[in-house]
Write an enzyme that holds these catalytic residues in place. Structure first.
Site, PDB file in Angstrom:
ATOM      1  N   SER A  74       0.794  -1.228   0.000  1.00 55.55           N
ATOM      2  CA  SER A  74       0.000   0.000   0.000  1.00 55.55           C
ATOM      3  C   SER A  74       0.824   1.273   0.000  1.00 55.55           C
ATOM      4  CB  SER A  74      -0.952   0.010   1.205  1.00 55.55           C
ATOM      5  OG  SER A  74      -0.226  -0.071   2.420  1.00 55.55           O
ATOM      6  N   HIS A 106      -5.462  -3.866  -2.219  1.00 56.09           N
ATOM      7  CA  HIS A 106      -5.180  -2.757  -3.132  1.00 56.09           C
ATOM      8  C   HIS A 106      -5.098  -3.221  -4.584  1.00 56.09           C
ATOM      9  CE1 HIS A 106      -4.645   0.717  -0.488  1.00 56.09           C
ATOM     10  NE2 HIS A 106      -4.187  -0.138   0.401  1.00 56.09           N
ATOM     11  N   LYS A 163     -12.492  -0.522  -0.559  1.00 54.16           N
ATOM     12  CA  LYS A 163     -11.696   0.262  -1.516  1.00 54.16           C
ATOM     13  C   LYS A 163     -12.419   0.283  -2.862  1.00 54.16           C
ATOM     14  CE  LYS A 163      -7.338  -0.364   0.947  1.00 54.16           C
ATOM     15  NZ  LYS A 163      -7.922  -0.873   2.207  1.00 54.16           N
TER      16      LYS A 163
END
Length: 396
Positions: free
Chosen positions: A183, A211, A242
């Site tokens: 990240s 991610h 996310k």
């Protein structure tokens, strides 16, 4: 009072954090998360969210949430094995399983919980966990909770990983744990190399793909999809917080027996309320959108390439790669904060990252691209970075 000494100690710690330029402020947002937001200091272009596909303020998802609130209520008020499991929770688990092509899936309230509930459930004192040095804090905490032998290999260093595998050959079971995308760096794990070593040394592989899920790879299933190793990875953890709408929720998907034992013994699953029904229906809709609208992934990758190339042309030190996480390396903590403040003052919302989130001396501003960003917005951000960067002496 007993607290007096503790209060003084904590205040000294807070003062020290402020003086070193490491204090983390939180900005108040008065609007839904999107490419632009109204904040406590004005109207700003946001460049620091994990809103990769721009779905955080999706009208389609919002309507699904409203409808789901009416049909399934606000919350479950307990854990699933006590109060029952709603049909939509099973639907989401099945949908994730079918999308990944894995054997089974279990939901958690966050990927942090998924990671902290994994290792101690599956592994014991006779086993070993071998973890990348730059893994997310949730993996680190999950490993700490487990009684297995712990080994850390140098970041993405396959030679060092092989050394650690050799050192643990007497273990009953072994698991290699890694982020799919790291990240703070935006770089991908060498999953092919990791799986090759796992096959050679008879180890399991666990990947946190938070991610990457939703936008990396030919079908958007993440780094495991991009590198073609979904069928070689034993456990994948990820998030709905996310790219998949940006609300909350996490999951673990993979081998059936692992998922089954998590459902029986994983403490964050057994002793914490399950996902609220509106979040579940929102995630179901987000999965439908990302599977039927590949143009969102295409726009995200176009925005990423454009911004990375232009920032490099301006003279900024950018960690190379093609991920929407764009780390702008500054190094000096105070200069890093000053640049972020100068950019924020010009209406572009970014955050300065420093120790302990990243190692000392590696301070950076982490900019993140979104499919919601327009070319005009990116050009505005680039102009702001150029002006602020020259003002702060970061670029010439």
């Amino acid at each position: 009072m007993a607290y007096t000494a503790v209060k003084d100690f904590l205040q000294d710690e807070l003062d020290s954090i402020r003086e070193s330029g490491l204090y983390k402020d939180e900005k108040i947002i008065r609007t839904p998360q999107g490419a632009e937001v109204d904040t406590s200091t004005g109207h700003e272009l946001i460049m620091c969210a994990n809103n990769y596909l721009g779905l955080a303020d999706s009208e389609e998802i919002e309507q699904a949430v409203v409808d789901g609130l009416k049909t399934h209520g606000f919350g479950m008020a307990s854990v699933r094995f006590i109060c029952g499991t709603q049909d939509i929770h099973k639907e989401l688990e099945d949908k994730i399983t079918n999308w990944f092509g894995t054997e089974a899936t279990i939901l958690y309230t966050s990927c942090f919980d998924a990671n902290t509930g994994l290792f101690e459930t599956v592994l014991g004192p006779e086993d070993a966990i071998i973890s990348d040095a730059l893994n997310h804090a949730s993996i680190i905490d999950g490993v700490r909770l487990c009684k297995a032998t712990r080994k850390v290999y140098k970041h993405n260093d396959m030679a060092d990983l092989e050394d650690k595998l050799r050192e643990t050959q007497d273990s009953r079971f072994r698991m290699i744990a890694t982020d799919g995308v790291f990240s703070m760096q935006g770089d991908e794990a060498d999953l092919v190399g990791i799986c090759d070593l796992a096959d050679k040394y008879d180890a399991m592989v666990m990947v946190d793909d938070s991610h990457a899920t939703g936008f990396l790879g030919p079908t958007g299933r993440g780094s495991v999809d991009k590198q073609g190793v979904i069928d070689r990875v034993d456990v994948i953890t990820s998030t709905m917080g996310k790219a998949l709408g940006g609300a909350s929720g996490g999951f673990t998907t993979g081998r059936k027996e692992i998922i089954d034992i998590l459902r029986q013994r994983s403490r964050p699953y057994l002793f914490s309320n399950t996902l609220a029904p509106p979040i579940v229906v929102g995630a179901l809709t987000a999965l439908d959108i990302l599977q039927t609208r590949p143009e969102l992934r295409e726009r995200l990758h176009e925005n990423t390439a454009y911004f990375r190339n232009r920032m490099t042309d301006l003279g900024f030190d950018i960690v190379p790669g093609d991920h929407p996480i764009v780390p702008i390396m500054i190094g000096d903590e105070k200069k890093n904060v000053a640049l972020a403040q100068a950019v924020n003052a010009r209406g572009v919302f970014v955050v300065a990252f420093s120790f302990p989130v990243v190692p000392r001396g590696e301070a950076r501003i982490r900019v993140q691209m979104s499919a919601a960003h327009t070319r005009e917005q990116l050009d505005r951000a680039l102009a702001v970075f150029e002006e602020a960067g020259r003002e702060q002496g970061v670029i010439s």
